[in-house]
Design a protein around this motif. Structure first.
Motif, PDB file in Angstrom:
ATOM      1  N   LYS A   1      11.312  10.670  -3.104  1.00  0.00           N
ATOM      2  CA  LYS A   1      10.261   9.658  -3.050  1.00  0.00           C
ATOM      3  C   LYS A   1      10.744   8.347  -3.769  1.00  0.00           C
ATOM      4  O   LYS A   1      10.423   7.023  -3.324  1.00  0.00           O
ATOM      5  CB  LYS A   1       9.280  10.121  -3.985  1.00  0.00           C
ATOM      6  CG  LYS A   1       8.209  11.223  -3.177  1.00  0.00           C
ATOM      7  CD  LYS A   1       7.345  10.374  -1.968  1.00  0.00           C
ATOM      8  CE  LYS A   1       6.605  11.520  -1.504  1.00  0.00           C
ATOM      9  NZ  LYS A   1       6.203  11.094  -0.164  1.00  0.00           N
TER      10      LYS A   1
ATOM     11  N   ASN B   1       3.921   5.855  -5.485  1.00  0.00           N
ATOM     12  CA  ASN B   1       3.735   5.836  -6.827  1.00  0.00           C
ATOM     13  C   ASN B   1       2.820   6.723  -7.375  1.00  0.00           C
ATOM     14  O   ASN B   1       3.050   7.647  -8.293  1.00  0.00           O
ATOM     15  CB  ASN B   1       3.547   4.364  -7.327  1.00  0.00           C
ATOM     16  CG  ASN B   1       4.661   3.497  -7.407  1.00  0.00           C
ATOM     17  OD1 ASN B   1       5.508   4.008  -7.933  1.00  0.00           O
ATOM     18  ND2 ASN B   1       4.602   2.295  -7.187  1.00  0.00           N
ATOM     19  N   GLU B   2       1.673   7.102  -6.653  1.00  0.00           N
ATOM     20  CA  GLU B   2       0.659   7.947  -6.734  1.00  0.00           C
ATOM     21  C   GLU B   2       1.287   9.253  -6.794  1.00  0.00           C
ATOM     22  O   GLU B   2       1.037  10.185  -7.726  1.00  0.00           O
ATOM     23  CB  GLU B   2      -0.578   7.825  -6.116  1.00  0.00           C
ATOM     24  CG  GLU B   2      -1.578   6.995  -6.675  1.00  0.00           C
ATOM     25  CD  GLU B   2      -2.820   6.953  -5.752  1.00  0.00           C
ATOM     26  OE1 GLU B   2      -2.883   7.535  -4.554  1.00  0.00           O
ATOM     27  OE2 GLU B   2      -3.699   6.282  -6.160  1.00  0.00           O
ATOM     28  N   ALA B   3       2.190   9.566  -5.450  1.00  0.00           N
ATOM     29  CA  ALA B   3       2.766  10.947  -5.414  1.00  0.00           C
ATOM     30  C   ALA B   3       3.640  11.173  -6.526  1.00  0.00           C
ATOM     31  O   ALA B   3       3.633  12.281  -7.190  1.00  0.00           O
ATOM     32  CB  ALA B   3       3.534  10.745  -4.215  1.00  0.00           C
TER      33      ALA B   3
ATOM     34  N   GLU C   1       0.769  -1.385   0.047  1.00  0.00           N
ATOM     35  CA  GLU C   1      -0.140  -0.133  -0.119  1.00  0.00           C
ATOM     36  C   GLU C   1       0.707   1.188  -0.204  1.00  0.00           C
ATOM     37  O   GLU C   1       0.542   2.311  -0.860  1.00  0.00           O
ATOM     38  CB  GLU C   1      -1.182  -0.098   1.123  1.00  0.00           C
ATOM     39  CG  GLU C   1      -2.309  -0.451   1.084  1.00  0.00           C
ATOM     40  CD  GLU C   1      -2.900  -0.788   2.293  1.00  0.00           C
ATOM     41  OE1 GLU C   1      -2.979  -0.035   3.228  1.00  0.00           O
ATOM     42  OE2 GLU C   1      -3.538  -1.838   2.411  1.00  0.00           O
TER      43      GLU C   1
ATOM     44  N   HIS D   1       2.202   1.875  -3.142  1.00  0.00           N
ATOM     45  CA  HIS D   1       1.274   2.421  -4.069  1.00  0.00           C
ATOM     46  C   HIS D   1       0.965   3.783  -3.787  1.00  0.00           C
ATOM     47  O   HIS D   1       0.897   4.674  -4.946  1.00  0.00           O
ATOM     48  CB  HIS D   1      -0.066   1.714  -3.819  1.00  0.00           C
ATOM     49  CG  HIS D   1      -1.311   1.922  -4.574  1.00  0.00           C
ATOM     50  ND1 HIS D   1      -1.389   1.939  -6.101  1.00  0.00           N
ATOM     51  CD2 HIS D   1      -2.434   2.792  -4.276  1.00  0.00           C
ATOM     52  CE1 HIS D   1      -2.345   2.255  -6.590  1.00  0.00           C
ATOM     53  NE2 HIS D   1      -3.278   2.772  -5.770  1.00  0.00           N
ATOM     54  N   ARG D   2       0.940   4.321  -2.638  1.00  0.00           N
ATOM     55  CA  ARG D   2       0.875   5.578  -2.146  1.00  0.00           C
ATOM     56  C   ARG D   2       1.940   6.446  -2.856  1.00  0.00           C
ATOM     57  O   ARG D   2       1.907   7.545  -3.497  1.00  0.00           O
ATOM     58  CB  ARG D   2       0.738   5.980  -0.824  1.00  0.00           C
ATOM     59  CG  ARG D   2      -0.638   6.173  -0.380  1.00  0.00           C
ATOM     60  CD  ARG D   2      -0.741   6.742   1.039  1.00  0.00           C
ATOM     61  NE  ARG D   2       0.187   6.162   2.045  1.00  0.00           N
ATOM     62  CZ  ARG D   2      -0.437   5.156   2.636  1.00  0.00           C
ATOM     63  NH1 ARG D   2      -1.515   4.692   2.663  1.00  0.00           N
ATOM     64  NH2 ARG D   2       0.389   4.353   3.642  1.00  0.00           N
TER      65      ARG D   2
ATOM     66  N   ASN E   1       3.646   9.711  -9.622  1.00  0.00           N
ATOM     67  CA  ASN E   1       2.738  10.342 -11.054  1.00  0.00           C
ATOM     68  C   ASN E   1       2.417  11.768 -10.691  1.00  0.00           C
ATOM     69  O   ASN E   1       2.480  12.593 -11.837  1.00  0.00           O
ATOM     70  CB  ASN E   1       1.616   9.292 -10.778  1.00  0.00           C
ATOM     71  CG  ASN E   1       1.905   7.997 -11.391  1.00  0.00           C
ATOM     72  OD1 ASN E   1       3.144   7.995 -11.771  1.00  0.00           O
ATOM     73  ND2 ASN E   1       1.145   6.975 -11.139  1.00  0.00           N
ATOM     74  N   LYS E   2       1.922  12.346  -9.802  1.00  0.00           N
ATOM     75  CA  LYS E   2       1.401  13.744  -9.572  1.00  0.00           C
ATOM     76  C   LYS E   2       2.531  14.478  -9.720  1.00  0.00           C
ATOM     77  O   LYS E   2       2.515  15.462 -10.478  1.00  0.00           O
ATOM     78  CB  LYS E   2       0.745  14.056  -8.235  1.00  0.00           C
ATOM     79  CG  LYS E   2       0.252  15.087  -7.925  1.00  0.00           C
ATOM     80  CD  LYS E   2      -0.888  15.529  -6.979  1.00  0.00           C
ATOM     81  CE  LYS E   2      -1.341  16.776  -7.042  1.00  0.00           C
ATOM     82  NZ  LYS E   2      -0.287  17.787  -6.991  1.00  0.00           N
TER      83      LYS E   2
ATOM     84  N   ASP F   1       5.337  14.069 -11.306  1.00  0.00           N
ATOM     85  CA  ASP F   1       5.726  14.009 -12.992  1.00  0.00           C
ATOM     86  C   ASP F   1       4.663  14.712 -13.701  1.00  0.00           C
ATOM     87  O   ASP F   1       5.118  15.517 -14.590  1.00  0.00           O
ATOM     88  CB  ASP F   1       5.582  12.531 -13.236  1.00  0.00           C
ATOM     89  CG  ASP F   1       6.701  11.692 -12.881  1.00  0.00           C
ATOM     90  OD1 ASP F   1       7.806  12.031 -12.788  1.00  0.00           O
ATOM     91  OD2 ASP F   1       6.847  10.494 -13.022  1.00  0.00           O
TER      92      ASP F   1
END
Lengths: 162, 659
Positions: B244, B125-127, B119, B122-123, B129-130, B132
């Motif tokens: 990150k 990776n989301e950060a 998890e 996952h978090r 992506n944002k 990027d």
């Protein structure tokens, strides 16, 4: 001697036979392409199936190889490889020409049709990977006739004494 | 018969014994429970019993299974060890499984930990992506040197946005500057699609100007939470991104430290799956307030073991033979040497219970046909060797084991037939002797070379085909006779065997041995007359004539069946001829070192290709001869595979020590 006679001696006929035999590659090219397009579709869903799809894709490739083999055999009999080309009579040339026909013609059609059967087998593999072998068998059934044509081509070739 | 005999087991017991009994039957792994839904609608039963189930608990278990699955997937991503060619189930002793099942909390907490990492990743990776996306967004604004959050000063308003690429900003600047005091427009970046720009104006003109700008295709851009000048902000984001990514690597390492417990989690997965399966199977039980009832199929040889369990639990039980209209599940039973060929039977379809399993009969034909189709001794030895190594290295089971073992036998047969026909990588010995040593050398075939005398092999292939077909007819006759239909066996199979033998003797006689030609002729006549007069025996009136004629007409299908065996010759020749072509191509370059190297390259590549094509061809076409020509004569398919509870594991293979 007319132009026709000087061009169409036994050797030319035999070489034409070899050329026609190698046309079986047309069937394989189209068949492999049809199966390849279907395989790519399956891979977009599940890249792990590459190995399985590849087996089905290459199935229609054998016709091309059979055609190549017969063409090579005819050229071999002519003695083109290694230099000492023999002079065939028109009858001998016609025999070898005939040897090229079965695999050349059947190869084209069975290659294309096998490609279609393989594409259907790929659809099967996409949904039921465990049943893939059955798809292979269905597709391989089409090849039976290419093998029979190859058999006739080789028998004619064997029967032609040079 | 090589289909295992089944017995039907019925049990009535006290509710208190149910748990123990179910666990022990699951451990036995030899009982397939029968669904009892129709009894719930039966007059006799429906007022007494209700369906048992424990679905809530089963769902709970399923959830655990799913969590274990998810944890395994996460571990998989960080498992650097190479995945093996064949995945095998690890053997585990029943006692060890029990010890493990007694305390699963350790594995569970580990799974929780791994899922926690998952998890977290996952978090992150989301950060990432944002960030990027933000960086991409800021890209064109790098040259803008005011803080992005600054939208006004005391007197001025500042706007940032895009214009369509075709607008000329210089002209716009000139035109608007003349109208509005203090207006200033600056392009920041031009791209193919649009121009990024900012403009400043006095606050009093702001609204009017904004209208004019929108008319020119201006779209305002907002930066949301991003602050500072774009260049500063980009640097900040890049630093944070680096941070990150580092965190991600750290997490990956932490997951990596759990790779060692993969086996434990896999075992946990199977243990809980089995438990869940057992609970789901409870819906196949019926219960009253105090008792339960179950029915199941069990192979006859497992009855004593089951009896022991049942008598220990003190249940009332009964074993009965299956009735004629019942369809027990099917499991094949063959001797160890034939078992691999069950792969071929199973791939077609299991035989119906009570019909005939031909595996042990066609196994011999299979090996012979395969060997003749591949027919190169060296290929056969290579194939057997490869299969032998795989079998030694991997603890295979099920279909994979059967296939590899089968190919091992087929390889031996290929070596045998290859030696008979004189194929050792085609004619490589002859070619090498000729090109490099200038000598004539031929590996003599023990029997004959099919390329020199293809007709001999054709006749031999067809003769084998006739034997194969007769065996199929023989099985059909055997089944007819077993069911007491003597007359059918004579009419449907006997006359065909007489007719075909007759035709063969007639043809063979007229060509080679005149003595048998006459016999053949008479046999043919008797056979055909028999077929003609009995073919329509089950029809009425005019149908008798049609039936007889169409029966005789079937001779064409037998003819095509027999000719179909010419593929043995065709595939055999294909292997031999392609191998020779490869060798000849290799020899074109002549002797010497360069010639030898080129020959070696072509030899390796060409023969690998030839093996690949022809092994596949031999396998598929041997199967076809079994399925179409042989099975077509007698096979009754439709058996359901036997799936006892307690056997479906994915990663471990539980070994019982009791039975």
């Amino acid at each position: 001697m007319t132009l026709f006679e000087s061009l169409f001696d036994g050797n030319t006929l035999a070489l034409l036979g070899a050329a026609i035999a190698s046309l079986a590659g047309i069937g394989s090219a189209i068949g492999v392409s049809i199966a390849g397009q279907a395989a790519a579709g399956v891979i977009t869903e599940d890249p792990k199936k590459f190995g399985k799809t590849l087996v089905l894709q290459v199935l229609p490739g054998t016709q091309g190889i059979y055609g190549f083999v017969v063409a090579f055999l005819i050229i071999l009999k002519l003695g083109m490889i290694g230099g000492g080309m023999v002079d065939l009579t028109v009858a001998q040339g016609a025999y070898l020409f005939a040897a090229g026909l079965p695999i050349g013609i059947v190869g084209i059609i069975s290659g294309i049709q096998q490609g279609k059967a393989a594409a259907a087998g790929l659809q099967l593999t996409a949904k039921r990977p465990d049943q893939m072998t059955k798809g292979v068998i269905y597709a391989a059934m089409v090849e039976t006739y290419a093998i029979l044509a190859l058999l006739i081509s080789i028998l004619i070739w064997l029967g032609t004494n040079v | 018969m090589s289909i295992r005999k089944m017995q039907k087991l019925a049990v009535i017991g006290l509710d208190t014994e149910k748990e123990t009994l179910m666990s022990q039957l699951s451990e036995l792994g030899a009982v397939e429970l029968i669904d009892q839904k129709d009894k719930l609608e039966d007059e006799l039963w429906k007022d007494m019993v209700v369906q048992d189930d424990n679905l809530a608990y089963a769902q709970q278990l399923d959830q655990k299974v799913n969590r274990a699955q998810a944890a395994l997937e996460i571990i998989e991503r960080f498992d650097t060890s190479k995945s093996p060619l064949f995945s095998t189930r690890k053997r585990v002793k029943r006692a060890d499984v029990k010890a493990m099942a007694a305390d699963l909390s350790g594995v569970e907490s580990e799974i929780d930990q791994i899922l926690g990492y998952g998890e977290e990743m996952h978090r992150i990776n989301e950060a990432i992506n944002k960030m990027d996306a933000d960086l991409l967004y800021l890209g064109p604004w790098k040259a803008y040197d005011l803080p992005m959050e600054l939208s006004q000063t005391k007197l001025c308003a500042i706007h940032k946005g895009t214009f369509p690429a075709d607008r000329n900003l210089d002209e716009m600047q000139k035109e608007l500057q003349s109208q509005f005091e203090g207006f200033f427009l600056q392009a920041v970046q031009k791209t193919k699609e649009c121009t990024y720009a900012a403009w400043v104006s006095l606050k009093e003109n702001d609204e009017e100007l904004l209208e004019a700008m929108k008319g020119n295709g201006f779209t305002e851009v907002t930066f949301g939470e991003l602050t500072g000048t774009p260049a500063e902000c980009t640097d900040r984001l890049l630093a944070a991104l680096e941070e990150k990514k580092k965190e991600l690597v750290d997490l990956g390492n932490q997951v990596g430290s759990h790779v060692a417990s993969k086996e434990a989690i896999e075992a946990y997965f199977d243990i809980v799956s089995l438990e869940s399966e057992k609970e789901k199977n409870r819906s196949k039980l019926l219960k009253t307030t105090q008792t339960f009832f179950l029915e199941g199929w069990i192979p006859e040889i497992c009855v004593p073991a089951a009896e022991k369990i049942l008598s220990e639990t003190g249940c009332y039980y009964l074993f009965v033979e299956p009735e004629a209209d019942e369809k027990p599940p099917v499991v094949l039973d063959n001797s160890a040497i034939v078992t691999p060929f069950e792969a071929v039977t199973e791939m077609y379809a299991l035989p119906a219970y009570g019909s005939f399993d031909p595996t042990k009969i066609f196994a011999g034909f299979y090996v012979v046909f395969f060997g003749m189709m591949l027919s190169d001794a060296a290929y056969g030895i290579l194939m057997s060797l490869a299969c032998f190594i795989i079998l030694k290295k991997y603890d295979l089971e099920g279909m994979a084991y059967k296939m590899i073992k089968m190919f091992f036998y087929c390889g031996l047969s290929t070596a045998f037939w290859g030696a008979l026909f004189g194929g050792w990588f085609g004619d490589i010995a002859t070619v090498v002797a000729d090109v490099f040593f200038g000598k004539e050398f031929v590996i003599k075939p023990i029997w004959f070379n099919p390329i020199e005398d293809p007709i001999k092999l054709l006749i031999f292939s067809l003769a084998l085909g006739v034997a194969h077909l007769f065996t199929g007819l023989g099985i059909k006759a055997y089944m007819d006779i077993k069911d007491g239909r003597w007359f059918d066996a004579i009419c449907d199979e006997g006359f065909w065997i007489v007719t075909i033998t007759g035709i063969c003797a007639w043809l063979g006689g007229s060509m080679a041995i005149p003595a048998i030609a006459g016999v053949g002729q008479w046999m043919t006549i008797v056979g055909v007359l028999g077929l003609l007069f009995t073919g329509g025996r089950k029809r009425k009136g005019f149908g008798k004539v049609i039936g007889g004629l169409s029966n005789v007409y079937n001779i064409t299908s037998y003819l095509s069946d027999i000719l179909s065996y010419s593929r043995i010759l065709a595939l055999g020749l294909a292997t031999g001829v392609i191998a020779q072509v490869v060798n000849t191509m290799g020899s074109i370059f002549g002797g010497g070192i360069i010639g030898a190297i080129l020959l070696l390259c072509i030899f390796i590549f060409g023969h690998i290709l030839n093996i690949a094509i022809n092994v596949l061809g031999a396998y598929v076409h041997t199967c076809r001869l079994q399925y179409v020509e042989f099975f077509g004569k007698f096979y009754e398919d439709g058996g359901e595979p036997f799936e006892p509870m307690g056997n479906k594991t994915k990663y471990i293979r539980i070994e019982n020590d009791k039975y």
